[in-house]
Write a protein that holds these residues in place. Structure first.
Motif, PDB file in Angstrom:
ATOM      1  N   ASN A 144       5.684   7.049  10.940  1.00  0.00           N
ATOM      2  CA  ASN A 144       7.128   7.263  10.785  1.00  0.00           C
ATOM      3  C   ASN A 144       7.932   5.971  10.685  1.00  0.00           C
ATOM      4  N   THR A 145       7.251   4.907  10.266  1.00  0.00           N
ATOM      5  CA  THR A 145       8.012   3.669  10.141  1.00  0.00           C
ATOM      6  C   THR A 145       8.285   3.319   8.678  1.00  0.00           C
ATOM      7  N   GLN A 146       7.574   3.966   7.763  1.00  0.00           N
ATOM      8  CA  GLN A 146       7.713   3.594   6.353  1.00  0.00           C
ATOM      9  C   GLN A 146       8.555   4.625   5.603  1.00  0.00           C
ATOM     10  N   PRO A 147       9.121   4.198   4.442  1.00  0.00           N
ATOM     11  CA  PRO A 147       9.881   5.168   3.660  1.00  0.00           C
ATOM     12  C   PRO A 147       8.981   6.290   3.138  1.00  0.00           C
ATOM     13  N   ALA A 202      -2.780   6.258   5.462  1.00  0.00           N
ATOM     14  CA  ALA A 202      -1.396   6.687   5.294  1.00  0.00           C
ATOM     15  C   ALA A 202      -0.517   6.156   6.420  1.00  0.00           C
ATOM     16  N   ILE A 203      -1.039   6.174   7.641  1.00  0.00           N
ATOM     17  CA  ILE A 203      -0.244   5.734   8.789  1.00  0.00           C
ATOM     18  C   ILE A 203       0.211   4.298   8.603  1.00  0.00           C
ATOM     19  N   HIS A 204      -0.672   3.482   8.013  1.00  0.00           N
ATOM     20  CA  HIS A 204      -0.337   2.063   7.887  1.00  0.00           C
ATOM     21  C   HIS A 204       0.189   1.677   6.513  1.00  0.00           C
ATOM     22  N   ALA A 205       0.423   2.666   5.668  1.00  0.00           N
ATOM     23  CA  ALA A 205       0.902   2.349   4.321  1.00  0.00           C
ATOM     24  C   ALA A 205       2.339   1.829   4.369  1.00  0.00           C
ATOM     25  N   HIS A 206       2.694   1.013   3.386  1.00  0.00           N
ATOM     26  CA  HIS A 206       4.072   0.524   3.322  1.00  0.00           C
ATOM     27  C   HIS A 206       5.029   1.617   2.868  1.00  0.00           C
ATOM     28  N   ALA A 207       4.503   2.591   2.114  1.00  0.00           N
ATOM     29  CA  ALA A 207       5.343   3.700   1.664  1.00  0.00           C
ATOM     30  C   ALA A 207       4.470   4.946   1.533  1.00  0.00           C
ATOM     31  N   THR A 219       0.827  -1.202   0.000  1.00  0.00           N
ATOM     32  CA  THR A 219       0.000   0.000   0.000  1.00  0.00           C
ATOM     33  C   THR A 219       0.863   1.255   0.000  1.00  0.00           C
ATOM     34  N   VAL A 220       0.427   2.244  -0.758  1.00  0.00           N
ATOM     35  CA  VAL A 220       1.151   3.506  -0.870  1.00  0.00           C
ATOM     36  C   VAL A 220       0.173   4.636  -0.567  1.00  0.00           C
ATOM     37  N   GLY A 221       0.526   5.502   0.377  1.00  0.00           N
ATOM     38  CA  GLY A 221      -0.350   6.613   0.740  1.00  0.00           C
ATOM     39  C   GLY A 221       0.158   7.923   0.159  1.00  0.00           C
ATOM     40  N   ILE A 222      -0.756   8.686  -0.433  1.00  0.00           N
ATOM     41  CA  ILE A 222      -0.387  10.024  -0.898  1.00  0.00           C
ATOM     42  C   ILE A 222      -0.753  11.003   0.205  1.00  0.00           C
ATOM     43  N   VAL A 223       0.211  11.785   0.658  1.00  0.00           N
ATOM     44  CA  VAL A 223      -0.085  12.804   1.649  1.00  0.00           C
ATOM     45  C   VAL A 223       0.496  14.125   1.163  1.00  0.00           C
ATOM     46  N   GLY A 224       0.130  15.209   1.830  1.00  0.00           N
ATOM     47  CA  GLY A 224       0.707  16.482   1.439  1.00  0.00           C
ATOM     48  C   GLY A 224      -0.202  17.627   1.793  1.00  0.00           C
ATOM     49  N   TYR A 225       0.338  18.808   1.626  1.00  0.00           N
ATOM     50  CA  TYR A 225      -0.401  20.001   1.924  1.00  0.00           C
ATOM     51  C   TYR A 225      -1.589  20.092   0.992  1.00  0.00           C
ATOM     52  N   THR A 226      -2.590  20.769   1.464  1.00  0.00           N
ATOM     53  CA  THR A 226      -3.785  20.876   0.674  1.00  0.00           C
ATOM     54  C   THR A 226      -3.492  21.685  -0.605  1.00  0.00           C
TER      55      THR A 226
END
Ligand code: GDP
Ligand code: MG
Length: 479
Positions: A313-316, A279-284, A204-211
């Motif tokens: 803070n555990t994933q790349p 996102a917290i649990h995503a692999h990246a 799983t890959v999470g997209i995060v970022g500023y609005t």
């Protein structure tokens, strides 16, 4: 929605983190997202706010005149106000027949959240946040009413009708809060299970970022899904999850989340955490930044520290510099004083530069994720029983197989040379560590370069046993 004409107010205290070039830029975007039409703006520099009206006396008068002149019905403060300051300010700026509403940044954000909450979970979170935010204001509201209606004096030690009403309201609010929180707890534990299941079965890959960084645009471009992308803050509060093919028959699950904003009101941090569950649990993680925004470096810092705060803070993390097409087109604009791509590269050497609009840089992004998914690809020999059709099929589909050798295992007492069907295959393939891990859940035994790839059973730590994420493309393949 706040379909009203609004004046924005910002007080810049020493050491505040406002954007000097456009101090009210974010508040303006927020107000417009909420549906307000911004007709005026007022800034003041102060050492510290004054108690009663937050602004100094002269500035309050200036604000009142501005509101009258522009016909505004709403004043939005960038700073957090106390209930009594709101009340005092409303009295100062309201005309006789034209009441003017004063709200602060938190209330504005709550209003937007309330309008965007489409899932039950989001609705519960917003209502909880609103009640928690409102509860302390009830006193000011009722004491205000007491004065307006000429009711019994309300002060220390007196218990007028307003005071009794206040007690009743407080009890209603706290009962409602208990019920809402219980329901939210149920919804969230169900959601946590879902996220954990997704994680166990897929990379799983999470997209995060500023609005407004372009997360949904990128999400749509990669998955050809239908996430709502618009020039608005928090176009949606929902997390969307879609399959993204990163090449070589490998796909990952990509999730799009709500955006981050500067100084998130603390009541909202909890709801935020929940919307970031994927996102917290995503692999990246992909941290998308609008590299064409002057404030991007600050935004990147905010995102990083919020991720630390919520425990992601555990994933790349991979920094994605988006809107590079815009950097090019703004290069000659003096005011922009943007970082050039070269400056960005110096600051973030591992970042990938893309344009979610044009698709530039997508190949590099895909390759980066593919190498994460596959992990340490090299040539290995995999020996498996020919009866393991699904295992062999998975290897053939996902890896470059250069050789196939078939052999027969001789039973005891069987004569060599007796004709029999081969029952083993050796595949020489380019295969990565993660791809091997991903084959384990199929439950079919195999050897990699003569060794059993299953983890050794010497795990005394008793930590949670994690199933390797696997890359089976269709859910039907999954046990
Ligand atoms: P989100 O809040 O991070 O999901 O941002 P959106 O995906 O909704 O995008 C916000 C705005 O930026 C939209 O108007 C997009 O069209 C625009 N946008 C997104 N990516 C790019 C890009 O690469 N280049 C340019 N010029 N605009 C972009
Ligand atoms: Mg979005």
């Amino acid at each position: 929605m706040l379909a009203e004409t609004a004046v924005l107010v910002g007080v810049r205290m020493r050491g505040s983190r406002m954007d000097f070039a456009d101090p009210l830029g974010e508040l303006r975007a927020l107000a417009e997202t909420a549906g307000a039409r911004v007709v005026g703006e007022l800034m003041q520099n102060r050492e510290a706010p004054t108690g009663r009206t937050y602004l100094g006396k002269g500035k309050v008068e200036e604000l009142a005149a501005m509101v009258r002149e522009l016909g505004a019905r709403l004043v939005v403060f960038d700073n957090e106000l106390s209930p009594s300051q709101i009340q005092a300010l409303e009295q100062e700026v309201s005309g006789k027949e034209t009441p003017v509403k004063v709200i602060d940044r938190s209330e504005l954000i709550l209003d937007i959240f309330a309008n965007r909450a489409t899932t039950r979970e989001a609705q519960l979170q917003v209502e909880i946040a609103q009640l928690e935010y409102t509860a302390p204001r009830l006193r000011a509201m009722w004491s205000h009413l007491g004065q307006v209606t000429g009711g019994a004096p309300v002060g220390v030690g007196t218990r007028g009708p307003g005071e009794q009403q206040l007690e009743i309201d407080r009890r209603i609010v706290s009962r409602r809060l208990v019920a809402l929180k219980r329901e939210l707890g149920d919804v969230q534990s169900r959601k946590r299970r879902e996220v954990a299941e997704r994680r166990a079965e897929h990379f799983t890959v999470g997209i995060v970022g500023y609005t407004n960084a372009g997360k949904s645009t990128l999400f749509n471009a990669l998955t050809r899904g239908g996430a709502y992308a618009a020039d608005k803050l928090f176009a949606t509060l929902m997390t969307r999850v879609e399959r993204w093919n990163v090449g070589g028959a490998n796909s990952v699950l990509l999730s799009d989340t709500v955006g981050f904003i500067r100084d998130l009101p603390h009541h909202l941090v909890a709801s935020f955490r929940a919307t970031l569950e994927d996102a917290i649990h995503a692999h990246a993680l992909l941290i998308v930044v609008d590299a064409s925004d002057r404030e991007a470096p600050m935004q990147l810092d905010t995102v990083r520290s919020v991720l630390d705060e919520v425990g992601a803070n555990t994933q790349p993390r991979h920094v994605i510099l988006n809107k590079t097409d815009r950097i090019e087109s703004l290069r000659h604009d003096e005011r922009a004083s943007l970082r050039t791509l070269d400056e960005w590269r110096e600051r973030e050497p591992d970042a990938i530069a893309i344009s979610a609009l044009t698709g530039a840089g997508f190949d590099e992004l895909r390759a980066r994720i593919l190498s994460l998914v596959a992990g340490g690809v090299r040539r290995r020999t995999i020996r498996a029983p020919l009866s393991s059709a699904r295992l062999i099929d998975a290897i053939e589909k996902r890896c470059a197989v250069s050789e196939r050798r078939y052999s027969t295992e001789l039973d005891e007492g069987q004569r060599p040379g007796a004709s029999s069907e081969p029952d083993w295959v050796e595949l020489v393939a380019e295969i990565g560590d993660r791809q091997i891990e991903a084959l384990l859940p199929l439950g079919e035994p195999f050897l990699v370069d003569g060794e059993d790839p299953r983890p050794k059973r010497a795990n005394w730590s008793g930590g949670p046993k994690r199933r390797a994420p696997h890359l089976i493309d269709t859910p039907e393949d999954v046990d």
